[in-house]
Design a protein around this motif. Structure first.
Motif, mmCIF file in Angstrom:
data_model
loop_
_atom_site.group_PDB
_atom_site.id
_atom_site.type_symbol
_atom_site.label_atom_id
_atom_site.label_comp_id
_atom_site.label_asym_id
_atom_site.label_seq_id
_atom_site.Cartn_x
_atom_site.Cartn_y
_atom_site.Cartn_z
ATOM 1 N N THR A 174 -12.186 17.868 -16.166
ATOM 2 C CA THR A 174 -12.162 18.153 -14.730
ATOM 3 C C THR A 174 -12.732 19.536 -14.425
ATOM 4 O O THR A 174 -13.391 19.728 -13.387
ATOM 5 C CB THR A 174 -10.734 18.053 -14.169
ATOM 6 N N ASN A 366 -6.920 11.853 -3.583
ATOM 7 C CA ASN A 366 -5.969 11.525 -4.649
ATOM 8 C C ASN A 366 -5.013 10.428 -4.219
ATOM 9 O O ASN A 366 -4.694 9.514 -4.985
ATOM 10 C CB ASN A 366 -5.163 12.775 -5.031
ATOM 11 N N SER A 370 -6.502 7.122 -5.653
ATOM 12 C CA SER A 370 -5.620 7.084 -6.831
ATOM 13 C C SER A 370 -6.278 7.576 -8.117
ATOM 14 O O SER A 370 -5.924 7.136 -9.204
ATOM 15 C CB SER A 370 -5.093 5.653 -7.055
ATOM 16 N N GLU A 371 -7.217 8.494 -8.000
ATOM 17 C CA GLU A 371 -7.907 8.980 -9.204
ATOM 18 C C GLU A 371 -8.397 10.406 -8.979
ATOM 19 O O GLU A 371 -9.096 10.690 -8.001
ATOM 20 C CB GLU A 371 -9.083 8.058 -9.536
ATOM 21 N N GLN A 372 -8.024 11.315 -9.899
ATOM 22 C CA GLN A 372 -8.356 12.720 -9.716
ATOM 23 C C GLN A 372 -9.853 12.985 -9.834
ATOM 24 O O GLN A 372 -10.383 13.923 -9.226
ATOM 25 C CB GLN A 372 -7.596 13.592 -10.713
ATOM 26 N N SER A 375 -11.286 12.637 -6.495
ATOM 27 C CA SER A 375 -10.843 13.725 -5.626
ATOM 28 C C SER A 375 -11.681 14.980 -5.824
ATOM 29 O O SER A 375 -11.649 15.895 -4.987
ATOM 30 C CB SER A 375 -9.362 14.039 -5.883
ATOM 31 N N GLY A 405 -7.359 19.022 -5.833
ATOM 32 C CA GLY A 405 -7.548 17.716 -6.457
ATOM 33 C C GLY A 405 -6.848 17.558 -7.788
ATOM 34 O O GLY A 405 -5.907 16.777 -7.932
ATOM 35 N N THR A 406 -7.281 18.333 -8.786
ATOM 36 C CA THR A 406 -6.725 18.208 -10.141
ATOM 37 C C THR A 406 -5.208 18.392 -10.150
ATOM 38 O O THR A 406 -4.468 17.595 -10.733
ATOM 39 C CB THR A 406 -7.375 19.246 -11.079
ATOM 40 N N SER A 409 -2.781 15.715 -8.140
ATOM 41 C CA SER A 409 -2.799 14.307 -8.562
ATOM 42 C C SER A 409 -1.474 13.858 -9.146
ATOM 43 O O SER A 409 -1.124 12.677 -9.079
ATOM 44 C CB SER A 409 -3.920 14.078 -9.583
ATOM 45 N N ASN A 415 -1.218 7.319 -8.306
ATOM 46 C CA ASN A 415 -2.410 7.937 -8.870
ATOM 47 C C ASN A 415 -2.379 7.766 -10.387
ATOM 48 O O ASN A 415 -1.304 7.709 -10.997
ATOM 49 C CB ASN A 415 -2.446 9.425 -8.500
ATOM 50 N N CYS A 417 -2.837 9.811 -12.680
ATOM 51 C CA CYS A 417 -2.106 10.902 -13.329
ATOM 52 C C CYS A 417 -0.595 10.688 -13.223
ATOM 53 O O CYS A 417 0.145 10.868 -14.206
ATOM 54 C CB CYS A 417 -2.498 12.242 -12.713
#
Length: 476
Positions: A174, A366, A370-372, A375, A405-406, A409, A415, A417
């Motif tokens: 990321t 996010n 549902s995915e970083q 995002s 974002g990171t 999540s 998500n 994560c």
């Protein structure tokens, strides 16, 4: 690869799949206590219908989904390797050994601070919060719970440390993604993130010091630690030499060995440890890799700690990742996310509002896709031009993408994560959220900087400093 034609979609059509997905998600999870897969599938179907209504062919819609899945393939590989690692390291007695010596050496009062720092160091070294949580984090959960510390608090410490190390690591996917998409030098990006992450880590360590001050004083807790050690000794052969296996994985990554072969080495070593150290049959060791380890004990906590792992334990997360990326792929490549972002950009007037909007857009992505990875990808494309127009250095954008974002999540249960953490640490997002201190303080600090202007760098200032440096070098 099929070329996807560009079509303009109104914001109201773009919002339709999002509203359908959120409504079905609330009904499924809150009302019926179901899983997030089906709501995302419903959202994907709705997004596909909207895209078809707007003139995209089915072949183009399929390509949108495939592109979304391709983006998540590296994460899927790591997820499967983590499942194999947990099974191999539990079966090989490595996790039990780490828990054993952790309970023996670490004082309960400083455990939360210690596990936060350890996870930060390991994640910084291997470049993956997921790999850290799936190995050191699992052992940390065992140590903390053995000391009588509630699982959500331990999970919060593990997550805080893991995500600090992940963000600061030049090996992180990321971190590289955010710097690459914004054309920011990797180490300039990492250095700029120090302003938000280091204060947040300090706050987290202070809070965990305060929370942990009373643990270990209760005689019942000391009795629980003793019983946990006895139960582990009855089921595993524990040796300090087994600690060399996780150390080997860390050393391999430090010497620039890619994460996948380094983790695979740890899996192989754990597999052979189960056969030659624990004395199990090769057939059972293979079964553990596939389906996870099972332990026969009356101690519920020990059973909860060690009855886990294996490739199949990660298929829930893998399927969740694939479904999420099909939804996100259609939303991005059809232009629906762009349509929503364009409306958002109309309300941005000041630098503070721009950075706040970037943080909010990353969090919203996010929650909806549902995915970083998405995002980071989508807001980077939507906001890059605006940052340039306002004369802001790209490192402001790259930092905001990670801050919003990171890190956020982990707070979304559906998500990938949040699902991974639930599968690995067995704590729900709503339970550990108040204790994932670093993850929610970073966006708050980023907002303060946005509106005060602290650490917000203009392009002109950067150019002047670079020119000054060049003049000095020439004069030397």
């Amino acid at each position: 690869m099929t070329e996807i034609s560009k079509k303009d979609i109104s914001v109201w059509w773009a919002l339709t799949p999002l509203c359908v997905m959120i409504t079905s998600m609330i009904l499924t999870i809150v009302a019926f206590q179901g899983e997030p897969h089906l709501p995302l599938i419903i959202g994907t179907g709705t997004a596909a219908l909207v895209a078809w209504k707007q003139g995209y062919s089915w072949k183009e819609i399929e390509e949108m989904m495939f592109r979304g899945i391709r983006l998540a393939l590296p994460a899927i590989i790591i997820i499967m390797l983590v499942g194999l690692t947990i099974g191999a390291w539990i079966g090989g007695g490595i996790v039990a050994t780490m828990i054993y010596y952790g309970l023996k050496i670490i004082s309960p009062s400083i455990f939360l601070v210690t596990i936060t720092i350890i996870c930060a160091i390991v994640a910084l070294t291997v470049g993956s919060s997921w790999a850290t949580m799936g190995t050191i984090g699992v052992a940390g959960m065992g140590i903390g719970m053995g000391m009588g510390i509630p699982a959500p608090i331990v999970a919060g410490a593990v997550i805080s440390g893991s995500y600090f190390g992940d963000k600061m690591s030049p090996l992180s996917d990321t971190t590289n993604l955010a710097s690459g998409l914004t054309n920011t030098d990797l180490f300039v990006h990492i250095k700029h993130m120090l302003y938000t992450t280091v204060p947040s880590l300090i706050i987290a360590l202070l809070v965990f010091t305060y929370i942990g001050r009373d643990f270990g004083k209760d005689a019942i807790e000391n009795e629980r630690i003793t019983q946990t050690i006895l139960d582990m000794q009855a089921n595993f052969v524990m040796s300090p030499y087994l600690l060399l296996i996780p150390l080997l994985v860390i050393v391999l990554v430090m010497f620039k060995v890619p994460a996948v072969p380094a983790i695979a080495t740890g899996i192989v070593m754990g597999f052979f440890s189960q056969i030659f150290v624990q004395g199990d049959d090769p057939s059972y060791a293979l079964q553990v890799l596939q389906n996870g380890y099972t332990i026969d004990t009356s101690n519920e906590m020990v059973a909860e700690l060690f009855n886990r792992g294996g490739l199949m334990s990660m298929m829930y997360t893998v399927s969740m990742t694939i479904v999420a990326m099909t939804f996100g792929g259609i939303m991005e490549y059809s232009g629906m996310l762009k349509a929503m972002m364009d409306q958002l950009l109309k309300f941005i007037k000041s630098t503070g509002n721009l950075i706040a909007s970037t943080l909010g857009a990353a969090f919203l992505t996010n929650a909806t896709c549902s995915e970083q990875y998405i995002s980071i990808v989508v807001p980077s494309r939507m906001f890059a031009t605006v940052y340039k127009k306002k004369g802001l250095h790209s490192k402001n954008l790259s930092r905001s993408l990670e801050d919003g974002g990171t890190l956020t999540s982990v707070f979304i249960p559906w998500n990938t994560c949040g699902v991974f953490i639930y599968t690995t640490l067995e704590v729900h997002a709503f339970s550990y959220a108040p204790y994932a201190i670093l993850n929610f303080t970073v966006p708050i600090i980023a907002l303060i900087y946005a509106y005060t202007g602290f650490t917000i760098t203009k392009i002109e200032k950067t150019d002047r400093s670079q020119q000054t440096t060049l003049i000095r070098k020439k004069s030397m």
